[in-house]
Write an enzyme that holds these catalytic residues in place. Structure first.
Site, mmCIF file in Angstrom:
data_model
loop_
_atom_site.group_PDB
_atom_site.id
_atom_site.type_symbol
_atom_site.label_atom_id
_atom_site.label_comp_id
_atom_site.label_asym_id
_atom_site.label_seq_id
_atom_site.Cartn_x
_atom_site.Cartn_y
_atom_site.Cartn_z
ATOM 1 C CG ASP A 46 -70.566 45.628 -28.449
ATOM 2 O OD1 ASP A 46 -70.136 46.161 -27.421
ATOM 3 O OD2 ASP A 46 -70.035 44.922 -29.308
ATOM 4 C CB ILE A 93 -65.737 51.193 -20.869
ATOM 5 C CG1 ILE A 93 -65.710 51.614 -19.365
ATOM 6 C CG2 ILE A 93 -65.888 52.682 -21.853
ATOM 7 C CD1 ILE A 93 -64.413 52.609 -19.279
ATOM 8 C CG ASP A 142 -69.211 46.788 -23.285
ATOM 9 O OD1 ASP A 142 -67.863 47.041 -22.780
ATOM 10 O OD2 ASP A 142 -69.308 47.101 -24.622
#
Ligand code: 2AM
Ligand code: CA
Length: 280
Positions: free
Chosen positions: A224, A97, A95
């Site tokens: 995530d 950001i 990920d």
């Protein structure tokens, strides 16, 4: 074969050191551009944001992987990865950001999150809190670190719910399709404090360093979760879905990542009772 060499400790360490320097490099680029004008687009819904920076950072890592580890696979949020993934290979789950809404509105409290899995097992995890320049990292079996300082194991302390700090989104306290809001309100009453930061990766990192005792969320994507669960695992924390079941490497899932003394209690007393059908 590169894939086999990853299991070798020396190769794994070289990879980890390389990755660490790439992450610091990417973080520097983000900090230098943090006040530049942003073009913000939406993805699945009006609150699901993406910027050029999300894409630029993922492209940065995708290019490095292609050059240095051409046999490795990539799963990335912004689509620079491979469409065919095979759990038995070495997979980077990225990920670029995590916490894009924070990146856009707060200009802080977002992270680069990267997990590397080999044959389905998490080998290397990094979470970089870019604006605070805090790098959390773990190699499987070697413990977890924050800026090169080893994080203490959570296992030796006992912990009661009324002295616990937990984190989940405020939306679970309103009427919603995922959980019964009254059960979640009871959880708020029973714990010491509740915080909501808006970045899943930083939720995991805070559980690992003991600043939070549990991070709970009803829906996350593999990128995530990938780095966070490796890091939390290395300090003895437990990460499962909200029913208490193991989370598949490439699956969207609910998550509870918590101190080992309260994980089961939170699952049995609150989450299993609270969740509605459809929550994974
Ligand atoms: P992101 O910023 O990388 O999209 C916000 O509470 C947290 O949930 C962030 O880590 C955010 O990651 C993630 N998130 C936001 N929208 C999501 C969605 N539709 N599905 C899964 N995770 C999401
Ligand atoms: Ca993201």
């Amino acid at each position: 074969m590169e894939a086999q060499l990853l299991m070798d400790n020396i190769e794994r360490e070289i990879l980890s050191n390389r990755l660490r320097s790439w992450i610091l490099q990417a973080g520097k680029i983000i900090r230098e551009k943090i006040n530049d004008p942003l073009v913000v687009s939406t993805k699945s819904n009006p609150k699901d944001l993406v910027t050029e920076m999300d894409r630029e950072v993922e492209f940065f890592f995708a290019s490095k992987i292609k050059r240095f580890y051409p046999h490795h696979l990539l799963l990335g949020e912004e689509g620079y990865g491979h469409s065919e993934l095979n759990k038995t290979d070495t997979i980077w789950i990225i990920d670029p950001i995590d916490g894009t809404m924070n990146f856009v509105h707060q200009k802080q409290d977002f992270a680069i999150s990267i997990g590397i899995y080999h044959q389905g097992i998490g080998e290397i995890g990094y979470i970089y809190d870019v604006m605070n320049n805090n790098l959390f990292g773990a190699l499987r079996g070697n413990g977890a670190y924050k800026n090169n300082v080893k994080l203490p194991s959570l296992e030796k302390d006992d912990l009661s719910l009324d002295e616990s700090m937990v984190s989940f989104s405020h939306r679970w306290l309103m009427k919603n399709n995922f959980v019964n809001e009254r059960t979640m309100q009871q959880l708020v009453r029973d714990v010491r404090g509740v915080r909501s930061y808006g970045s899943a990766a930083l939720g995991f990192a805070r559980v690992a360093e003991g600043a939070l005792d549990a991070y709970i969320t009803m829906r996350l994507e593999p990128w995530d979760i990938a780095a966070g669960r490796i890091i939390v695992n290395e300090v003895g924390g437990i990460t499962t879905d909200v029913r208490g079941k193991e989370i598949g490497l490439l699956e969207r899932s609910s998550v509870i990542s918590a101190h080992p003394a309260i994980h089961e209690r939170l699952v049995k007393r609150y989450l299993r009772r609270a969740i509605k059908r459809g929550v994974r």
